[in-house]
Design a protein around this motif. Structure first.
Motif, PDB file in Angstrom:
ATOM      1  N   SER A  80      -4.291  -8.785   5.102  1.00 32.36           N
ATOM      2  CA  SER A  80      -3.762  -9.705   4.498  1.00 32.36           C
ATOM      3  C   SER A  80      -2.922  -9.305   3.194  1.00 32.36           C
ATOM      4  CB  SER A  80      -4.113 -11.151   4.407  1.00 32.36           C
ATOM      5  OG  SER A  80      -5.370 -11.119   3.405  1.00 32.36           O
ATOM      6  N   TYR A  81      -3.380  -8.046   2.635  1.00 31.76           N
ATOM      7  CA  TYR A  81      -2.656  -7.599   1.532  1.00 31.76           C
ATOM      8  C   TYR A  81      -1.927  -5.970   2.016  1.00 31.76           C
ATOM      9  CZ  TYR A  81      -1.872  -5.359  -2.919  1.00 31.76           C
ATOM     10  OH  TYR A  81      -0.974  -4.912  -4.017  1.00 31.76           O
ATOM     11  N   THR A  82      -2.659  -5.395   2.621  1.00 27.72           N
ATOM     12  CA  THR A  82      -2.144  -4.188   2.950  1.00 27.72           C
ATOM     13  C   THR A  82      -1.021  -3.993   3.939  1.00 27.72           C
ATOM     14  OG1 THR A  82      -3.836  -3.713   4.914  1.00 27.72           O
ATOM     15  CG2 THR A  82      -4.367  -2.978   2.660  1.00 27.72           C
ATOM     16  N   SER A  83      -1.151  -5.111   4.807  1.00 33.87           N
ATOM     17  CA  SER A  83       0.080  -5.254   5.961  1.00 33.87           C
ATOM     18  C   SER A  83       0.816  -6.298   5.615  1.00 33.87           C
ATOM     19  CB  SER A  83      -0.738  -5.634   7.263  1.00 33.87           C
ATOM     20  OG  SER A  83      -1.806  -4.532   7.689  1.00 33.87           O
ATOM     21  N   SER A  84       0.922  -6.645   4.656  1.00 34.90           N
ATOM     22  CA  SER A  84       1.903  -7.808   4.135  1.00 34.90           C
ATOM     23  C   SER A  84       2.661  -7.006   2.867  1.00 34.90           C
ATOM     24  CB  SER A  84       1.604  -8.879   3.436  1.00 34.90           C
ATOM     25  OG  SER A  84       0.555  -9.581   4.532  1.00 34.90           O
ATOM     26  N   LEU A 133       0.881  -1.106  -0.137  1.00 34.62           N
ATOM     27  CA  LEU A 133       0.021   0.131   0.040  1.00 34.62           C
ATOM     28  C   LEU A 133       0.917   1.128   0.032  1.00 34.62           C
ATOM     29  CD1 LEU A 133      -3.037   1.055   0.123  1.00 34.62           C
ATOM     30  CD2 LEU A 133      -2.568   1.168   2.741  1.00 34.62           C
ATOM     31  N   ILE A 134       1.796   1.123   0.722  1.00 35.92           N
ATOM     32  CA  ILE A 134       2.807   2.382   0.795  1.00 35.92           C
ATOM     33  C   ILE A 134       4.072   2.401  -0.321  1.00 35.92           C
ATOM     34  CG2 ILE A 134       4.309   3.588   2.437  1.00 35.92           C
ATOM     35  CD1 ILE A 134       1.326   3.416   3.220  1.00 35.92           C
ATOM     36  N   CYS A 135       4.857   1.242  -0.128  1.00 35.72           N
ATOM     37  CA  CYS A 135       5.896   1.327  -1.052  1.00 35.72           C
ATOM     38  C   CYS A 135       5.647   0.449  -2.513  1.00 35.72           C
ATOM     39  CB  CYS A 135       7.064   0.788  -0.522  1.00 35.72           C
ATOM     40  SG  CYS A 135       7.776   1.895   0.867  1.00 35.72           S
ATOM     41  N   GLY A 136       4.658   0.020  -2.609  1.00 32.14           N
ATOM     42  CA  GLY A 136       3.942  -0.708  -3.995  1.00 32.14           C
ATOM     43  C   GLY A 136       4.867  -1.969  -4.201  1.00 32.14           C
ATOM     44  N   HIS A 137       5.027  -2.342  -5.377  1.00 35.11           N
ATOM     45  CA  HIS A 137       5.704  -3.617  -5.531  1.00 35.11           C
ATOM     46  C   HIS A 137       6.571  -3.507  -6.863  1.00 35.11           C
ATOM     47  CE1 HIS A 137       1.577  -4.687  -7.386  1.00 35.11           C
ATOM     48  NE2 HIS A 137       2.164  -4.126  -8.399  1.00 35.11           N
ATOM     49  N   THR A 138       7.321  -4.383  -7.144  1.00 34.82           N
ATOM     50  CA  THR A 138       8.332  -4.371  -8.411  1.00 34.82           C
ATOM     51  C   THR A 138       7.502  -4.428  -9.896  1.00 34.82           C
ATOM     52  OG1 THR A 138       9.081  -6.381  -8.664  1.00 34.82           O
ATOM     53  CG2 THR A 138      10.006  -5.382  -7.233  1.00 34.82           C
ATOM     54  N   ARG A 139       8.288  -4.040 -10.747  1.00 36.17           N
ATOM     55  CA  ARG A 139       7.792  -4.144 -12.077  1.00 36.17           C
ATOM     56  C   ARG A 139       7.460  -5.696 -12.537  1.00 36.17           C
ATOM     57  NH1 ARG A 139       4.570  -1.536 -15.114  1.00 36.17           N
ATOM     58  NH2 ARG A 139       5.815   0.267 -14.800  1.00 36.17           N
ATOM     59  N   ILE A 140       8.119  -6.394 -11.900  1.00 33.53           N
ATOM     60  CA  ILE A 140       7.795  -7.936 -12.048  1.00 33.53           C
ATOM     61  C   ILE A 140       6.625  -8.362 -11.430  1.00 33.53           C
ATOM     62  CG2 ILE A 140       8.741 -10.458 -11.790  1.00 33.53           C
ATOM     63  CD1 ILE A 140      11.644  -9.099 -11.407  1.00 33.53           C
ATOM     64  N   HIS A 141       6.267  -7.894 -10.333  1.00 37.19           N
ATOM     65  CA  HIS A 141       4.901  -8.164  -9.618  1.00 37.19           C
ATOM     66  C   HIS A 141       3.795  -7.492 -10.741  1.00 37.19           C
ATOM     67  CE1 HIS A 141       7.830  -8.288  -6.295  1.00 37.19           C
ATOM     68  NE2 HIS A 141       6.781  -9.146  -5.772  1.00 37.19           N
ATOM     69  N   GLN A 142       4.020  -6.124 -11.155  1.00 38.07           N
ATOM     70  CA  GLN A 142       3.029  -5.821 -11.926  1.00 38.07           C
ATOM     71  C   GLN A 142       2.702  -6.579 -13.142  1.00 38.07           C
ATOM     72  OE1 GLN A 142       1.416  -2.838 -10.974  1.00 38.07           O
ATOM     73  NE2 GLN A 142       0.032  -3.358 -12.862  1.00 38.07           N
ATOM     74  N   THR A 143       3.825  -7.057 -13.851  1.00 39.79           N
ATOM     75  CA  THR A 143       3.762  -8.002 -15.018  1.00 39.79           C
ATOM     76  C   THR A 143       3.028  -9.280 -14.841  1.00 39.79           C
ATOM     77  OG1 THR A 143       5.812  -7.077 -15.821  1.00 39.79           O
ATOM     78  CG2 THR A 143       4.873  -9.073 -16.997  1.00 39.79           C
ATOM     79  N   ILE A 144       3.269  -9.680 -13.663  1.00 43.28           N
ATOM     80  CA  ILE A 144       2.675 -11.138 -13.276  1.00 43.28           C
ATOM     81  C   ILE A 144       0.950 -10.825 -13.195  1.00 43.28           C
ATOM     82  CG2 ILE A 144       2.116 -12.701 -11.468  1.00 43.28           C
ATOM     83  CD1 ILE A 144       5.253 -12.295 -10.501  1.00 43.28           C
ATOM     84  N   GLU A 145       0.673  -9.599 -12.612  1.00 44.18           N
ATOM     85  CA  GLU A 145      -0.665  -9.481 -12.552  1.00 44.18           C
ATOM     86  C   GLU A 145      -1.284  -9.416 -13.944  1.00 44.18           C
ATOM     87  OE1 GLU A 145      -1.159  -7.303  -8.226  1.00 44.18           O
ATOM     88  OE2 GLU A 145      -1.137  -6.202  -9.753  1.00 44.18           O
TER      89      GLU A 145
END
Length: 395
Positions: A268-272, A82-94
């Motif tokens: 389980s998403y925002t706090s992980s 929620l705060i720092c996002g995720h990597t471009r790899i994660h975005q590509t997986i989605e």
């Protein structure tokens, strides 16, 4: 008090197996060479106990994907997504998952359990009723209880009882049907064709956990809903990378409105944190392999499953109603199930023993996890070892 007494007795049973040197639980793997693992003191064992159904966890492409991701992003994903996002790899997986599912919104979770728990607990509220198959995964029940909704259950795959509960719950804001696609201890499918008919008839939402079937079941490898041709009728599809995809992590495929709610409201998403870059790199490589090699790998998996299931049934084994690469070999008592699993390791075979409380008392079984990577010779060695065990232990 009764529950506490049962748990105490159960703990004593598990401790007794350890003290007798008979326990097959928590083996320490020293090395992994394809389908063979080294576990002391047994030495090299053929792995028939895993959920690596297409054998992708040892594929060079996944290893390379993991290494490349570490070199680009390091070993961590900084803070909560929620705060720092995720990597471009994660975005590509989605993006890849969304395309595979015909444009449905996709969201990644750090594990399959957090995806299941977070989805149900966010979707339901105290004004709703969550209706679970009694054999649904424990994480789905955890999410159901966390939601504050009324929780009802129906006997495994009983459509008659499910319809009765739906009919009796007309006063609820939402009726939410929660099932596994493929049941991990029995190997059978949820009748999603009939479940989706009932959902339409009674205006209910459907949640399906495809943990053991995504990638390995259905013409497109999208799970049991794909097998029945009803994927577009399922409101929430939950999956994991830790089985067929050979990696780690969970995901949800759903409507756009619910995907946004999960991103902003599910603890389980925002706090992980997102999965580690290495894990994401392996996952992306796995999804791309499925695009090019998935059909061939699933055909080989089906052939191996057919060989093992047919031969074991001919030899008189009780395999319940399995119709999948999860082959449950029913033994019976907990003590005998554990003894057989231990004995098989002395014959260089490792399978997964399931005993109470993971299955009903007295219905212990050996879960054989078939993989597309298993050779014909390895399948024959499994069949021979189980046949010898049946004769040795009389089950």
């Amino acid at each position: 008090m009764a529950l506490k007494a049962d748990l105490t007795a159960l703990q004593h049973t598990y401790l007794r197996w350890e003290q007798e040197g008979n326990s097959p639980f928590f083996p320490v793997v020293e090395s992994n060479q394809g389908n063979t693992v080294t576990i002391e003191p047994h030495g090299d064992l053929i792995m028939f106990g895993s959920c690596d159904y297409l054998g992708l966890s040892q594929h060079p492409a996944l290893k390379e994907g993991a290494i490349d991701a570490v070199e680009r992003f390091g070993t961590n994903t900084y803070a909560s997504q929620l705060i720092c996002g995720h990597t471009r790899i994660h975005q590509t997986i989605e993006t890849e998952l969304s395309k595979m599912a015909g444009g449905r919104a996709a969201i990644l979770f750090p594990s399959g359990m957090s995806a299941s728990q977070g989805s149900v607990s966010t979707l339901a509220s105290p004004e709703d009723v969550v209706i679970n198959d009694r054999l649904a995964h424990s994480s789905l029940f955890m999410g159901s209880r966390l939601s504050g909704a009324e929780v009802r259950t129906f006997p495994h795959n009983s459509m008659k009882r499910l319809e009765t509960i739906l009919r009796d719950s007309a006063d609820k804001r939402r009726r939410i049907i929660v099932v596994d696609g493929l049941y991990s201890a029995d190997g059978d499918y949820a009748p999603l064709d009939r479940i989706t008919e009932l959902a339409e008839q009674y205006d209910a939402l459907t949640v399906v956990d495809e943990a053991h079937s995504f990638g390995s079941v259905g013409p497109g490898g999208l799970g049991v809903a794909d097998h029945f041709g009803v994927l577009d009728k399922i409101d929430v599809v939950i999956g994991t990378m830790s089985k067929t995809l050979g990696s780690i992590g969970g995901f949800v495929l759903t409507h756009d409105w619910f995907e946004r709610e999960l991103r902003y409201m599910s603890p389980s998403y925002t706090s992980s944190r997102g999965s580690a870059p290495a894990v994401a790199g392996a996952t992306l490589a796995s999804l791309r392999l499925l695009e090019t090699e998935g059909d061939q790998l699933r055909r080989q998996l089906d052939e191996n499953t057919e060989l093992i299931s047919t031969r074991l049934r001919e030899a008189g084994f009780d395999l319940l109603n399995t119709r999948s690469h999860i082959v449950p070999v029913v033994v019976g008592s907990e003590d005998k199930t554990v003894a057989v699993a231990h004995w098989l390791r002395s014959r260089s075979i490792i399978v997964a023993p399931f005993v109470y409380p993971h299955v009903p008392l007295g219905s212990g079984r050996l879960r054989v996890g078939v993989s597309s990577r298993h050779t014909a010779d390895e399948c024959e060695r499994l069949i021979t070892a189980l046949t010898d065990a049946k004769r040795e232990f009389d089950f």
